[in-house]
Design an enzyme around this catalytic site. Structure first.
Site, PDB file in Angstrom:
ATOM      1  CD  GLU A 165      -2.469   1.806   0.375  1.00  0.00           C
ATOM      2  OE1 GLU A 165      -3.321   1.083  -0.145  1.00  0.00           O
ATOM      3  OE2 GLU A 165      -2.227   2.967  -0.036  1.00  0.00           O
ATOM      4  N   GLY A 178     -19.640   6.292   2.104  1.00  0.00           N
ATOM      5  CA  GLY A 178     -20.744   6.318   3.065  1.00  0.00           C
ATOM      6  C   GLY A 178     -20.875   5.007   3.822  1.00  0.00           C
ATOM      7  CG  ASP A 360      -0.244   4.855  -8.863  1.00  0.00           C
ATOM      8  OD1 ASP A 360      -0.710   5.919  -9.273  1.00  0.00           O
ATOM      9  OD2 ASP A 360       0.468   4.758  -7.847  1.00  0.00           O
ATOM     10  NE  ARG A 419     -24.493   7.588  -6.269  1.00  0.00           N
ATOM     11  CZ  ARG A 419     -23.576   7.057  -5.485  1.00  0.00           C
ATOM     12  NH1 ARG A 419     -22.379   6.750  -5.967  1.00  0.00           N
ATOM     13  NH2 ARG A 419     -23.818   6.824  -4.220  1.00  0.00           N
ATOM     14  CG  HIS A 533     -16.684   4.890  -8.810  1.00  0.00           C
ATOM     15  ND1 HIS A 533     -16.583   4.101  -7.678  1.00  0.00           N
ATOM     16  CD2 HIS A 533     -16.494   4.052  -9.844  1.00  0.00           C
ATOM     17  CE1 HIS A 533     -16.352   2.846  -8.018  1.00  0.00           C
ATOM     18  NE2 HIS A 533     -16.299   2.786  -9.335  1.00  0.00           N
ATOM     19  CD  GLU A 562     -12.815   4.395  -8.062  1.00  0.00           C
ATOM     20  OE1 GLU A 562     -12.701   4.316  -6.814  1.00  0.00           O
ATOM     21  OE2 GLU A 562     -12.880   5.477  -8.676  1.00  0.00           O
ATOM     22  CG  LEU A 578     -18.667   0.461  -0.187  1.00  0.00           C
ATOM     23  CD1 LEU A 578     -19.231   0.906   1.141  1.00  0.00           C
ATOM     24  CD2 LEU A 578     -17.156   0.483  -0.139  1.00  0.00           C
TER      25      LEU A 578
HETATM   26  P1  ADP Z   1     -11.096  -0.024  -4.219  1.00  0.00           P
HETATM   27  O1  ADP Z   1     -12.411   0.546  -3.810  1.00  0.00           O
HETATM   28  O2  ADP Z   1     -11.093  -0.459  -5.621  1.00  0.00           O
HETATM   29  O3  ADP Z   1     -10.577  -1.020  -3.251  1.00  0.00           O
HETATM   30  P2  ADP Z   1      -9.584   2.021  -2.908  1.00  0.00           P
HETATM   31  O4  ADP Z   1      -9.432   3.432  -3.325  1.00  0.00           O
HETATM   32  O5  ADP Z   1     -10.404   1.751  -1.706  1.00  0.00           O
HETATM   33  O6  ADP Z   1     -10.089   1.213  -4.174  1.00  0.00           O
HETATM   34  O7  ADP Z   1      -8.166   1.374  -2.626  1.00  0.00           O
HETATM   35  C1  ADP Z   1      -7.105   1.420  -3.528  1.00  0.00           C
HETATM   36  C2  ADP Z   1      -5.811   1.446  -2.731  1.00  0.00           C
HETATM   37  O8  ADP Z   1      -4.704   1.228  -3.596  1.00  0.00           O
HETATM   38  C3  ADP Z   1      -5.557   2.779  -2.044  1.00  0.00           C
HETATM   39  O9  ADP Z   1      -5.319   2.581  -0.681  1.00  0.00           O
HETATM   40  C4  ADP Z   1      -4.350   3.335  -2.765  1.00  0.00           C
HETATM   41  O10 ADP Z   1      -3.533   4.147  -1.974  1.00  0.00           O
HETATM   42  C5  ADP Z   1      -3.639   2.060  -3.185  1.00  0.00           C
HETATM   43  N1  ADP Z   1      -2.687   2.240  -4.292  1.00  0.00           N
HETATM   44  C6  ADP Z   1      -2.887   2.949  -5.431  1.00  0.00           C
HETATM   45  N2  ADP Z   1      -1.804   2.895  -6.222  1.00  0.00           N
HETATM   46  C7  ADP Z   1      -0.895   2.128  -5.570  1.00  0.00           C
HETATM   47  C8  ADP Z   1       0.432   1.705  -5.855  1.00  0.00           C
HETATM   48  N3  ADP Z   1       1.050   2.081  -6.971  1.00  0.00           N
HETATM   49  N4  ADP Z   1       1.070   0.922  -4.960  1.00  0.00           N
HETATM   50  C9  ADP Z   1       0.467   0.551  -3.803  1.00  0.00           C
HETATM   51  N5  ADP Z   1      -0.782   0.952  -3.462  1.00  0.00           N
HETATM   52  C10 ADP Z   1      -1.458   1.704  -4.333  1.00  0.00           C
END
Ligand code: ADP
Length: 596
Positions: A165, A178, A360, A419, A533, A562, A578
């Site tokens: 992460e 939410g 990313d 939405r 989103h 996502e 979710l």
């Molecule tokens: P989803 O709802 O699809 O799970 P989230 O936004 O809740 O998406 O979670 C995506 C996570 O991936 C975030 O915590 C974000 O910081 C992490 N993330 C994004 N790019 C990278 C990366 N290059 N390396 C590690 N973590 C990443």
């Protein structure tokens, strides 16, 4: 001799006491944008030479789970750097700012000259040695989909799982949501009572997305949703059993509401599970995946990351890599390149998203020749905080109990609609601004929580909402014509009470009328359009395998959440995101564990 020792002892004790006395503590309580008035109290203790001995955050009313990283890190940094001018913590900026302000205020109120302590300092981290790790399953991203995938991989036989992460905390956008998720149990009394079914959820998801969603993916989503809720409950997650409701843009009463605020309940549950299975699952924070690697046959076999200290961390994936990096709503450049719906999503349009939502995963998978679908489909909500774009501060609980009022004091759309329709309608209003208005049915006293762990009274105190005993007074606080507001609410109430409506449908087509807005105290809070989103993303199969531009499965590569596309189509139903993280996160983890 004994007497000399006693005298010495007394002298030592006096010296210690005077050293202790030389430390002086200063405390202040300040407002925070999340927790409202008097939300953060901090104490800073200085030695007699003026250096910082300790900093404590005595109270923080910001949403737990979301603010924790700042509460821990800011005091540590202040002491380590002997400075009150340290960096905010990524993902917890507003809490960081409140803590910085509390410490500064405490010292200033105590008459301390803070010039020296205000020197900007940054932690210089020594680069650690590069690391080589390996695991059966490697997950990129510790948001909702990533942690569901990691747990599912363990539950499906992976002997080792590493989650990387990039932020200093878990949660991603999921923790800011939410919290409600759509799911239907076909056999339940509730479904019968609500006239709901898995098929109706399927139809509404496809129809609500203008039939752009892939029917097989949508069927996978809706038919596994209820099992996903059971899975969460089995891990200890608590839901408000009696509160099935309609999320904004959810179009039907099928959302399940966790007991904990926002998305924190998911992470409370997931991290407890991960802690209990730490022999299998390893979570590496502050670790950014930069590249997904393949072997000579083209099978994905690992990732290369930048570690916490800037070192390179290479992780071999024996079975598979799950990409769960979320969306790109915080990447303005990508928004502008891909958007096909809104015309302009430059920085003037704010976002509900956390800072890490920068696309990313899309970039990494583009390099592998992955196929992307419907990247232009970006969802906006009409529910952003006017200052920050965030979802927090939103006073509504559900569709059934509130109306939208523009600056002229008028309703202007079906508040139970899609939405995209509601956001388009908001863009047509003066200053793209509206008030959400409701009454004591939602907040009998104002001390009740919204969906983000804030009380209505806190929001009022923080100037983020207004409260009044009568509609006249509310109109004054909203700065809208009172006669207009009263007429509009009276008409709305007539619909709620099923009054003389023969041949007089709501002028905006609203059909969801539940409780009239007729009992003070009344509440209103301002909202603006906000990017929420990114519905397009990488092309996956129903097993969460990533598909290439040439239509083949990329072996060893899985994706969920996502970052994927083709489920929500042109418009996502509120409450389905979710569900998506839970359902496809679980599938991706299981597929990766099986090296499917
Ligand atoms: P989803 O709802 O699809 O799970 P989230 O936004 O809740 O998406 O979670 C995506 C996570 O991936 C975030 O915590 C974000 O910081 C992490 N993330 C994004 N790019 C990278 C990366 N290059 N390396 C590690 N973590 C990443």
């Amino acid at each position: 001799m004994k007497k000399v020792l006693s005298v010495l002892l007394v002298l030592v004790m006096l010296a210690l006491a005077s050293a202790a006395l030389a430390d002086t503590s200063y405390t202040a309580t300040v407002d925070s944008q999340i927790g409202g008035v008097d939300a953060v109290t901090a104490t800073v203790t200085l030695a007699d030479d003026g250096s910082i001995v300790s900093v404590t955050v005595d109270e923080c009313k910001d949403t737990p789970g979301i603010c924790d990283a700042a509460v821990k890190t800011i005091p540590e940094q202040m002491v380590a750097l002997n400075s009150i001018n340290v960096d905010t913590v990524a993902g917890a900026t507003m809490t960081s700012e409140a803590i910085l302000n509390a410490v500064k205020t405490a010292l200033e109120d105590g008459g301390v000259d803070i010039t020296a302590l205000s020197e900007k300092k940054e932690i210089v981290v020594e680069k650690a040695a590069d690391e080589q790790l390996s695991a059966d399953v490697v997950v990129i991203g510790a948001g909702g989909a990533g942690l569901a995938a990691a747990i599912s991989a363990e539950q499906n036989g992976a002997k080792s799982v590493i989650v990387v992460e990039k932020m200093p905390k878990v949660g991603g956008n999921t923790i800011l949501a939410g919290g409600a998720l759509n799911a239907v149990d076909d056999r339940s009394e509730t479904a019968v009572k609500q006239n709901d079914s898995v098929y109706w959820h399927y139809y509404q998801t496809l129809n609500g997305g203008d039939w752009q969603g892939d029917p097989e993916l949508v069927m996978t989503l809706v038919s596994n949703a209820w099992d996903g809720v059971q899975w969460l409950k089995d891990m200890g997650m608590e839901f408000n059993e009696d509160a099935i409701f309609t999320v904004t843009g959810g179009l039907w009463e099928r959302a399940h509401k966790p007991v904990m605020p926002a998305g924190t309940g998911f992470f409370d549950t997931y991290t407890k599970y991960i802690d209990a299975h730490s022999d299998v699952i390893t979570l590496m924070l502050n670790t950014t995946a930069e590249e997904i690697t393949t072997d000579e046959s083209g099978r994905v076999n690992g990732i290369v990351c930048t570690g916490e200290t800037g070192n390179t961390v290479t992780i071999v994936a024996n079975s598979g890599v799950v990409v769960a990096t979320g969306g790109f709503a915080k990447n303005v450049e990508m928004r502008q390149v891909f958007d096909t719906i809104w015309g302009n999503l430059d920085e003037t349009v704010k976002s509900t998203n956390h800072e890490g939502a920068t696309g990313d995963g899309v970039k990494m998978m583009q390099k592998l020749g992955a196929d992307f679908v419907q990247m232009g489909n970006i969802q906006l909500l009409p529910l952003g905080d006017p200052q920050t774009g965030s979802l927090s501060g939103n006073i509504e609980h559900n569709v059934e109990t509130r109306v939208f009022i523009n600056k002229e004091g008028e309703r202007y759309c079906d508040e139970g609609g899609r939405r995209d329709d509601m956001t388009n309608a908001l863009f047509a209003q003066t200053d793209n601004f509206m008030w959400i208005v409701m009454d004591s049915d939602t907040y009998p006293t104002g001390d009740e929580l919204n969906n983000f762990g804030e009380t209505a009274n806190q929001l009022v105190e923080a100037g983020r909402a207004v409260k009044a005993d009568t509609l006249e007074e509310l109109a004054e606080k909203m700065d809208v014509p009172a006669d207009k507001l009263i007429a509009v609410i009276t008409e709305y109430n007539r619909h709620c009470e099923g009054g003389d409506l023969e041949g007089q449908p709501d002028e905006f087509g609203r059909t969801l009328f539940a409780t009239p807005i007729d009992d003070g105290p009344f509440y209103a809070a301002g909202r603006v359009p906000t990017v929420h989103h990114t519905m397009g993303g990488v092309h996956i199969t129903t097993s969460a395998q990533v598909v290439s531009e040439t239509g083949e499965i990329i072996p060893g590569l899985y994706a969920a959440g996502e970052v994927t596309g083709g489920i929500h189509g042109a418009n996502r139903l509120g409450g389905n995101a979710l569900t998506d993280t839970v359902v496809f996160g679980r599938i991706a983890g299981a597929s990766a564990a099986a090296a499917k």
